[in-house]
Design a protein around this motif. Structure first.
Motif, short mmCIF file in Angstrom:
data_model
loop_
_atom_site.label_atom_id
_atom_site.label_comp_id
_atom_site.label_asym_id
_atom_site.label_seq_id
_atom_site.Cartn_x
_atom_site.Cartn_y
_atom_site.Cartn_z
N TYR A 4 32.26 4.45 -13.88
CA TYR A 4 32.18 3.91 -13.10
C TYR A 4 33.51 3.87 -12.20
O TYR A 4 35.04 3.87 -13.28
N LYS A 25 28.52 -5.41 -15.08
CA LYS A 25 27.29 -4.23 -15.56
C LYS A 25 28.27 -3.85 -17.04
O LYS A 25 26.93 -1.95 -16.55
N GLU A 108 28.99 5.73 -9.86
CA GLU A 108 28.89 4.78 -9.32
C GLU A 108 30.69 4.13 -8.76
O GLU A 108 31.54 4.04 -9.62
#
Length: 275
Positions: A4, A25, A108
């Motif tokens: 991420y 997350k 992401e």
């Protein structure tokens, strides 16, 4: 490994928000300003906030030094996290870090504007600009050597998360530091201040008659990795003087670290006289 990214302008609270984002997350590890942090523990690296200039800080943050990059890659391989958050000021910076550490491309991309309000970012910028405060998402005790004397302050939170739904609970901690390159200047402390602190500790214990001499060894280096103290005292007559002197030695180290933010590497206590 799932990667991420969290990007945003300097001073907008990215490091402060990192722990909360990891909880949300379920992210195990963080790359932030030259540090590899795994489950709230610093595994490798030297913080960019420890560097003396902003240019050096940027080079550290993007792992421009080959040895540091190899060290980080080895640490990541050793811990083998299933998820990793890379923090930077822009997508370009994050991509450079990812390339240097040979990580997978971020799956992401998260921006600080996505997880904070404008009011929160204003407060973060004010703390950075007016107080010189920077946050590191790692415990204070792990960073004390790197930031000895730079006003470290812990912030504790409780979290529960782990890989693949295997949740774990612990106290997570962030640290507030004032970097070496801060415009606020260098922090020094005199022997007189140390002596006053030591006199107060001795008076509180009731066994130290007085401190005759307090010397800070290698004073020029004390803002780098810590200080060494040499203390000459007179003690009041009584039982178990050795035990009391050892207790005094321990209290001096602990309380000076707490009051001044300097890492105390060593305390030598010489008993000159017994009154």
């Amino acid at each position: 490994m799932k990667v991420y990214s969290l990007s945003g302008r300097s001073g907008t609270g990215k490091s402060f928000q990192a722990i909360n984002l990891c909880k949300e997350k379920n992210i195990e590890s963080i790359i932030d300003d030259g540090l590899f942090i795994y489950r709230n523990k610093v595994i490798s690296g030297i913080s960019a906030k420890r560097q003396r200039t902003i240019i050096q800080a940027v080079k550290t943050a993007i792992f421009s030094d080959d040895d540091k990059a190899e060290e980080a890659k080895a640490a990541i391989a050793r811990m083998n996290p299933e998820s990793l958050l890379v923090i930077g000021t822009s997508d370009e910076m994050i991509d450079r870090i990812v390339a240097r550490l040979e990580l997978p491309e971020p799956s992401e991309r998260i921006y600080i504007e996505d997880i904070t309000t404008e009011e929160e970012r204003v407060i973060a910028r004010k703390q950075r600009k007016e107080m010189g405060q920077h946050v590191i998402p790692a415990p204070t005790f792990q960073l004390r050597k790197q930031f000895s004397g730079y006003f470290m302050k812990p912030m504790r939170i409780i979290r529960e998360f782990g890989p693949k739904g295997q949740y774990w609970k612990e106290t997570a901690e962030k640290s507030v530091v004032r970097p070496s390159y801060s415009y606020m200047g260098k922090y020094n402390i005199s022997e007189k201040v140390m002596s006053d602190i030591i006199d107060c500790i001795g008076a509180d214990m009731g066994c130290i008659h007085q401190a005759d001499k307090v010397l800070i060894k290698e004073k020029r280096e004390m803002s780098n990795e810590g200080i060494e103290l040499e203390i000459v005292v007179d003690m009041d007559y009584g039982e178990d003087l050795m035990g009391k002197a050892e207790t005094f030695q321990t209290r001096v180290a602990n309380e000076i670290e707490e009051m001044t933010a300097f890492n105390v590497n060593k305390v030598d206590v010489e008993v000159k006289d017994i009154i």
